[in-house]
Design an enzyme around this catalytic site. Structure first.
Site, PDB file in Angstrom:
ATOM      1  N   GLY A  44     -49.329   3.689 -34.130  1.00 32.93           N
ATOM      2  CA  GLY A  44     -48.311   4.623 -34.622  1.00 32.93           C
ATOM      3  C   GLY A  44     -48.724   6.081 -34.525  1.00 32.93           C
ATOM      4  O   GLY A  44     -48.041   6.958 -35.044  1.00 32.93           O
ATOM      5  N   ARG A  61     -30.692   5.493 -27.464  1.00 33.73           N
ATOM      6  CA  ARG A  61     -31.071   5.246 -26.064  1.00 33.73           C
ATOM      7  C   ARG A  61     -30.239   4.119 -25.452  1.00 33.73           C
ATOM      8  O   ARG A  61     -29.589   3.375 -26.195  1.00 33.73           O
ATOM      9  CB  ARG A  61     -32.553   4.815 -26.026  1.00 33.73           C
ATOM     10  CG  ARG A  61     -33.499   5.874 -26.559  1.00 33.73           C
ATOM     11  CD  ARG A  61     -34.479   5.259 -27.553  1.00 33.73           C
ATOM     12  NE  ARG A  61     -35.184   6.315 -28.283  1.00 33.73           N
ATOM     13  CZ  ARG A  61     -36.309   6.884 -27.868  1.00 33.73           C
ATOM     14  NH1 ARG A  61     -36.875   6.459 -26.759  1.00 33.73           N
ATOM     15  NH2 ARG A  61     -36.860   7.852 -28.563  1.00 33.73           N
ATOM     16  N   ASP A 106     -38.737  11.510 -24.215  1.00 34.87           N
ATOM     17  CA  ASP A 106     -40.021  10.811 -24.145  1.00 34.87           C
ATOM     18  C   ASP A 106     -40.918  11.329 -23.031  1.00 34.87           C
ATOM     19  O   ASP A 106     -41.025  10.738 -21.958  1.00 34.87           O
ATOM     20  CB  ASP A 106     -39.831   9.285 -24.004  1.00 34.87           C
ATOM     21  CG  ASP A 106     -39.659   8.650 -25.365  1.00 34.87           C
ATOM     22  OD1 ASP A 106     -39.503   9.388 -26.352  1.00 34.87           O
ATOM     23  OD2 ASP A 106     -39.687   7.412 -25.447  1.00 34.87           O
ATOM     24  N   GLY A 137     -42.017   2.853 -32.386  1.00 38.99           N
ATOM     25  CA  GLY A 137     -43.306   2.349 -32.854  1.00 38.99           C
ATOM     26  C   GLY A 137     -44.187   3.455 -33.407  1.00 38.99           C
ATOM     27  O   GLY A 137     -45.157   3.215 -34.108  1.00 38.99           O
ATOM     28  N   ASP A 182     -35.490   2.188 -22.410  1.00 43.33           N
ATOM     29  CA  ASP A 182     -35.706   2.705 -23.775  1.00 43.33           C
ATOM     30  C   ASP A 182     -35.999   4.202 -23.738  1.00 43.33           C
ATOM     31  O   ASP A 182     -36.008   4.847 -24.792  1.00 43.33           O
ATOM     32  CB  ASP A 182     -36.859   1.963 -24.463  1.00 43.33           C
ATOM     33  CG  ASP A 182     -38.144   1.993 -23.650  1.00 43.33           C
ATOM     34  OD1 ASP A 182     -38.109   1.547 -22.493  1.00 43.33           O
ATOM     35  OD2 ASP A 182     -39.171   2.481 -24.154  1.00 43.33           O
TER      36      ASP A 182
HETATM   37  P1  AMP Z   1     -43.231   4.831 -24.431  1.00 43.83           P
HETATM   38  O1  AMP Z   1     -43.882   4.322 -23.196  1.00 43.83           O
HETATM   39  O2  AMP Z   1     -43.934   5.995 -25.072  1.00 43.83           O
HETATM   40  O3  AMP Z   1     -41.786   5.076 -24.268  1.00 43.83           O
HETATM   41  O4  AMP Z   1     -43.372   3.664 -25.521  1.00 43.83           O
HETATM   42  C1  AMP Z   1     -42.869   2.362 -25.338  1.00 43.83           C
HETATM   43  C2  AMP Z   1     -42.878   1.630 -26.641  1.00 43.83           C
HETATM   44  O5  AMP Z   1     -44.208   1.522 -27.169  1.00 43.83           O
HETATM   45  C3  AMP Z   1     -42.043   2.282 -27.740  1.00 43.83           C
HETATM   46  O6  AMP Z   1     -41.492   1.265 -28.524  1.00 43.83           O
HETATM   47  C4  AMP Z   1     -43.090   3.054 -28.509  1.00 43.83           C
HETATM   48  O7  AMP Z   1     -42.690   3.325 -29.826  1.00 43.83           O
HETATM   49  C5  AMP Z   1     -44.266   2.113 -28.453  1.00 43.83           C
HETATM   50  N1  AMP Z   1     -45.559   2.796 -28.619  1.00 43.83           N
HETATM   51  C6  AMP Z   1     -46.175   3.615 -27.737  1.00 43.83           C
HETATM   52  N2  AMP Z   1     -47.339   4.061 -28.226  1.00 43.83           N
HETATM   53  C7  AMP Z   1     -47.473   3.532 -29.474  1.00 43.83           C
HETATM   54  C8  AMP Z   1     -48.457   3.615 -30.506  1.00 43.83           C
HETATM   55  N3  AMP Z   1     -49.558   4.344 -30.355  1.00 43.83           N
HETATM   56  N4  AMP Z   1     -48.213   2.927 -31.637  1.00 43.83           N
HETATM   57  C9  AMP Z   1     -47.125   2.200 -31.802  1.00 43.83           C
HETATM   58  N5  AMP Z   1     -46.163   2.063 -30.868  1.00 43.83           N
HETATM   59  C10 AMP Z   1     -46.333   2.716 -29.723  1.00 43.83           C
HETATM   60 MG    MG Z   2     -40.289   5.599 -25.304  1.00 43.74          MG
END
Ligand code: AMP
Ligand code: MG
Length: 522
Positions: A137, A201, A281, A104, A271
């Site tokens: 994003g 992943r 991550d 994302g 993920d």
């Molecule tokens: P994470 O907890 O960082 O592993 O993120 C979990 C999911 O949320 C993944 O699909 C990320 O790409 C998405 N995500 C986290 N933060 C953002 C953001 N600011 N904008 C878009 N997608 C996000």
């Molecule tokens: Mg992640």
């Protein structure tokens, strides 16, 4: 040595695996594809904060032109001949299937071959992708510094991890509610360029199986085996089983390293589990200070503490179960998968025992009772002993007498002397047992000290240290960030000039946001 910006790109992942047929960048469900093409967002005023000379050297490349490097690493301009893309994956979050997640806020901007190994380079925080759901994003400087410093530090600690090549500020503001309590604030935007032989992943496989898309599941599995596990041979049912076994082994080794250095990932969703067994991550991670198997740095997980320090191996196994389910359609046999999963538990306990014995400088494993290690953990917890400090002090005094040992306990405990006193008896009993064990080993003191120092780091990126570097960097001063980066290149060396970082967490940091508590807001 090649200039990285002029090195020919390889496009292995994007050429060999199915792409999303839609190319416009809007949020959607992406079917029958491993990735979607997406352009990076052009930042307002990008500037360099740091780059990893060590990663450049490891890859045998250099930078010639700093300003062009910054433009590429901030997404302002693309890599020559490369069409950037975001990867599709799903995942189980906090034990529940969450459907499609995907990159994302990560965009792959290049792939290169180094020494016959393909590497993916991705910008984290370079704008929205089809997987952004309700997110923007983007990423803020605070969390980007944490990811940048920690991934490089983990590498130098010898922990399998993705790497970080650069950290830039975008010159844009990003709104975040750090504590999710209705107080959003503008923060400085930043982008980390992450690098890894692969960002695939567990969730990359799960998404296909959840959609009953077995054709693409197989394509992804074959790709992963052919390029990253090629020693297993041509993909077949037998190879898929072997592949799963290898992923389980690598995952186990990674967790053992985390327990050794006191790292708590904080968000072990599927993920966030690399198919190569790399730490990936870096979000609300943390470093264990006072030993406590129940500790998690992630405030979002404070109720159930699913991802607490002492639960990381069990969660890894739970995640491997999900991967086994995802691979099942290619294997169609339950037994071999179950065998691998049950072996994980037994092998983990054996490896954990060995790892803890190494930390203690004990090598005749059959002579070390399990209860002895359990008693150590109980004592460490009750006396609130700093994990890193304790084991390093123990390494430095590997021929202790009881008074010296008690001095270590006093020095490394977060309790005051009065509160510590009731635990003295437990420690005395444990210590006499310890001395008996290592006397029997008869190993030379210097040799033992060297071996212990090679597994017990002197310096780790304590949460308060990262926060101090963040506070300065937010004011435009990168000296501390640079100092910590340099310090953590050699975490096992004595570096006496750096002894100010060889200490317990200061009192002021105990309850400060960013130092002991972190949310997923980044
Ligand atoms: P994470 O907890 O960082 O592993 O993120 C979990 C999911 O949320 C993944 O699909 C990320 O790409 C998405 N995500 C986290 N933060 C953002 C953001 N600011 N904008 C878009 N997608 C996000
Ligand atoms: Mg992640």
């Amino acid at each position: 040595m090649d200039n990285i910006l002029e090195k020919p790109v390889s496009k292995q992942f994007s050429k060999e695996l199915p792409a999303d047929k839609i190319e416009e960048n809007f949020t959607r469900q992406v079917n029958e594809a491993c990735f979607s093409f997406a352009d990076t967002r052009v930042p307002t005023n990008p500037s360099l904060v740091h780059f990893s000379s060590e990663l450049l050297a490891d890859l045998n490349v250099k930078i010639n032109n700093n300003s062009e490097f910054v433009r590429v690493m901030s997404g302002a301009i693309p890599f020559k001949d490369f069409k950037s893309y975001a990867m599709c994956y799903g995942g189980h979050q906090f034990g529940h299937w969450a459907g499609q997640l995907g990159d994302g806020r990560a965009i792959n901007i290049a792939e290169f071959e180094f020494n016959k190994v393909n590497w993916q380079f991705q910008l984290k925080g370079a704008g929205p992708t089809p997987y952004s759901r309700r997110g923007d994003g983007l990423a803020v400087l605070r969390s980007s510094i944490r990811e940048y410093l920690c991934s490089e530090a983990m590498h130098h600690l010898g922990v399998p991890t993705t790497r970080a090549l650069s950290l830039v500020k975008t010159g844009d503001l990003v709104t975040r509610d750090i504590l999710y309590n209705g107080n959003p604030e503008n923060e400085q935007g930043a982008i980390v360029c992450r690098a890894s032989p692969s960002f695939i992943r567990f969730g990359s496989f799960e998404i296909f199986t959840s959609r009953k898309d077995i054709k693409n599941l197989q394509k992804l599995a074959d790709y992963t085996i052919n390029h990253h596990y090629s020693y297993l041979g041509t993909p077949s049912k037998k190879t898929y089983i072997q592949f799963f076994k290898e992923v389980a082994n690598r995952t186990r080794e990674m967790i053992i390293h985390w327990q050794r250095v006191g790292f708590v990932h904080g968000v072990m969703n599927t993920d966030n589990m690399s198919i190569l067994g790399l730490t990936i991550d870096y979000g609300p991670y943390g470093w264990l200070e006072n030993f406590d198997p129940g500790w998690t740095p992630n405030t979002t997980d404070s109720q159930y503490r699913r991802y607490r320090f002492g639960n990381q191996a069990s969660v890894a196994l739970w995640n491997l179960n999900q991967l086994a389910n995802a691979l099942y359609p290619l294997i169609e046999q339950v037994e071999p998968l179950q065998k691998i999963l049950s072996e994980f538990r037994t092998s983990y306990l054996i490896d954990y025992h060995k790892m803890m014995a190494d930390k203690l400088g004990l090598y005749q494993l059959n002579k070390i009772p399990k209860q002895f290690l359990k008693d150590l953990e109980t004592n460490l917890t009750k006396s609130e002993i700093d994990y890193t400090f304790f084991f390093r002090e123990l390494s430095d005094n590997s021929n202790q007498v009881e008074e010296d040992f008690w001095a270590i306990i006093e020095k490394t405990s977060y309790l005051n002397l009065k509160a510590l006193h009731p635990h003295k008896e437990g420690w005395t009993t444990w210590f006499s047992h310890y001395v008996n064990l290592f006397i029997k080993e008869g190993i030379d003191v210097t040799e033992r000290e060297n071996k212990m120092k090679a597994v017990n780091p002197k310096f780790v990126l304590r949460n308060y240290m990262a926060q101090l570097a963040i506070d300065d960097a937010e004011k435009g001063d990168y000296n501390l960030l640079n100092e910590l980066y340099q310090l953590l290149l050699k975490p096992y060396d004595d570096q006496p000039k750096m002894n100010k970082w060889y200490a317990k967490r200061p009192d002021w940091a105990k309850h400060k946001v960013g130092c002991s508590m972190l949310s997923c807001s980044s």
